[in-house]
Design an enzyme around this catalytic site. Sequence first.
Site, PDB file in Angstrom:
ATOM      1  N   GLU A  79       0.697  -1.297  -0.001  1.00 49.12           N
ATOM      2  CA  GLU A  79      -0.056  -0.093   0.018  1.00 49.12           C
ATOM      3  C   GLU A  79       0.856   1.331  -0.036  1.00 49.12           C
ATOM      4  O   GLU A  79       0.372   2.188  -0.624  1.00 49.12           O
ATOM      5  CB  GLU A  79      -0.740  -0.134   1.367  1.00 49.12           C
ATOM      6  CG  GLU A  79      -2.138  -0.989   1.133  1.00 49.12           C
ATOM      7  CD  GLU A  79      -3.218  -0.372   0.177  1.00 49.12           C
ATOM      8  OE1 GLU A  79      -2.968   0.601  -0.389  1.00 49.12           O
ATOM      9  OE2 GLU A  79      -4.260  -1.193   0.126  1.00 49.12           O
ATOM     10  N   SER A 341     -24.536 -26.701  53.990  1.00 46.22           N
ATOM     11  CA  SER A 341     -23.637 -27.047  55.197  1.00 46.22           C
ATOM     12  C   SER A 341     -22.273 -26.619  54.578  1.00 46.22           C
ATOM     13  O   SER A 341     -21.434 -27.002  55.183  1.00 46.22           O
ATOM     14  CB  SER A 341     -23.703 -28.610  55.215  1.00 46.22           C
ATOM     15  OG  SER A 341     -24.929 -28.730  55.839  1.00 46.22           O
TER      16      SER A 341
END
Length: 775
Positions: A79, A341
């Site tokens: 590019e 518990s």
Amino acid sequence: MSFRRRSALVLLLIPVLVLLALVQVLPLPERLQTTPYATLMLDRHGRMLDARIAADQQWRFVPVARVPDKYRLALLEFEDKRFAWHPGIDPLAIGRAAWLNLNAGRVVSGGSTLTMQLARLLRDDPPRTLSEKAREAALALQLEWHFSKAEILTEYASRAPFGGNTVGLRAASWRYFQREPDALSWAEAALLAVLPNAPSWIHPGRNRERLRDKRDRLLVRLHDNGQLDDRDLQLALLEPLPAPPRPLPALAPHLMNTLEKAGNGKLLETTLDASLQQRVQDLARQHGERLAREGVHNLAVVVIDHQQQQTRAYVGNVTHGNPVEYGAAVDIAASPRSTGSILKPLLYGLMLDDGQILPQTLIPDLPTNYGGFSPENHDHGYRGAVPAHEALSQSLNIPAVRMLRAYGGGRFHSALQRMGMTTLFRPAEDYGLTLILGGAEGRLDEITAIYARLMAAASGGTPQPLASLIRSVPSSEAPLFMLSPGAAWLTQQALREVARPGTARQWRQFSSSQPIAWKTGTSYGLRDAWAVGSNGRYTVGVWAGNGNGEPAPSLGGAATAAPLMLDVFSLLGPAPWPEPPLSELKSVQVCADDGYLAGGQCATRDQLAPRQSHFQTVTPHHQRIHLDSNGQRVHSGCEPVANMQHRDWFVLPPAQAWFYRRHHPDYRPLPGWRKDCVAGALALQSEPPMALVYPHAGSAIYIPTELSGTLGRAVFRAVHQNPSATLYWHLDDTFLGETRHFHEKAITADPGWHTLTLVDNQGFRLRQRFKVLGR
């Protein structure tokens, strides 16, 4: 310099200065600050766990911190070769584009730099006219003024289009190649460098070959420039184009929601393991299908590596059934649920550290009432007295409540908060003694993390923060409170002995393959089932129930949650159990019968205890008695000392002894007094040899009304050390009758306070006050 020249120079400088001023003061595009990102969650190895599309329906992930070298070289080669040198506009590229366009008679090249392409992306890719080109050029200069080249490159890479709704390098890398950009090959990097130039070509069709040709030409150019050697080029050219994007994984959607809401950002780098997460999720779904037939529609699982204190799997909610009714979207692993518990081991360890108990210390287990609260064991039975470690391994409720009362509810409440429980919103007195039996709520992720830290401490480690989920963010600023290594190890030893009734058959088959310390819990009303356990490496927590709070008759920690926990441990494989931290333990000599310190009146055994604990209670259950030649009790007032035989006798209080004897046939009650010694014995014996099991001293009872309208009766129960003793019952000043062997009496009384008096056949007397409630 002449005036004319100076004037010309000034005229030239003015537009330059104006341009510089505009570049400096004009606002940058809002898109730089307001871009919506998709959420990306990664595991500890950088593999994708889950993702959620951005608000604008684009797959646009958080930008990479640095553009990878392969992609950077490929992009600049394709590019903008002079990117490092130009100020945002490349005059050479513009001149070259103008020449090519003029010769072709149409636009074949735009001459845009990467910075100009970024400017166009920030302006939503407007039409490519000359006026728009000028605006792009102006914005490119502005971007170059405000940002470094590396920052511009990163911004471009995060905004470039890569086909469909895939935007940005990171999203394209994951969508097409299922990996982070740093791991791209040369061929993959080159493809992504050319793709924004024609993003539609990635889709199946004739253009894919053109796209491949474009990629390959770029690879050849990179080779010609010395970036690739011959072998790299050959291998890169052989790579095919990627297949159409597959659906992204969705392995931990509930965790992603929770972490995102907690403000952890759009890039979530977790400590989870993707492959383990998938397997645990599959196991949870298999068990979920089975449990749904039993009325249990939701499951959650957390797996923590307690050596590293990092979470490895997190299944927030597996739902079978109506997703709306059972809250399929809720992260149950991070939601408060009744603890049942599951907190009992923490109280046990705290009391070991505090010097209040040792593992063998007997804890009373008999009918109990504290201010109207009457806990019951899971089997509705009583054992009279039970060693503390057995009370824990059998998950007995009555001993746990008595232990909490001895330790202090406020102290336990504070300790749980310091351990990392964030769900105790109310003051300790609001929970009361129910805190140990599920009166509070806890989160699976926090409870599992506390158990993991408990196991880490048992291995000789030091307190660490709660198990981390995010790699880059510590989960706690400071280490949290935890038990000493000695107390933690003794607690885990007790949990290795778990053998409560109803335990799944597969546990007995499993127990020989690897040692596991584990605990289950079931909330009141059968709404929550828990199972949390540890082997030498991992801690696994499982919750099962219904997201809407609906009870299930078959629900139970051992039957519902534990089988999945055990299967997860099978998946994880065995791990060596830690050696005892001998430097954190000491040996004390205790009575073999009751686990209290020996006072010279009992057979002894050695017992390990936390080194820093100070257990100082001498046995209260052994006394020196004197017998005649027939084995009857005597004293110096009725028998010469020379004729006495002296014995040390294990003696429990009458109520405890009555229940204890049912489970221990070898328990021997105290011999009776010889008849001529009874009168003197009344003065010698401070406590009566009997106890009232119901009602308790000072308690309030309700006597129901019969259908006929008359006042009903309440059954009172008493016990005596001597199984053949006779008891005479008196209510206030009225004689009610006598009982022998089984001491129960149906009694009626008007509302108000009353005094019950019991007298045995040897003259020992017991008085107890109680209150009858009115309608």
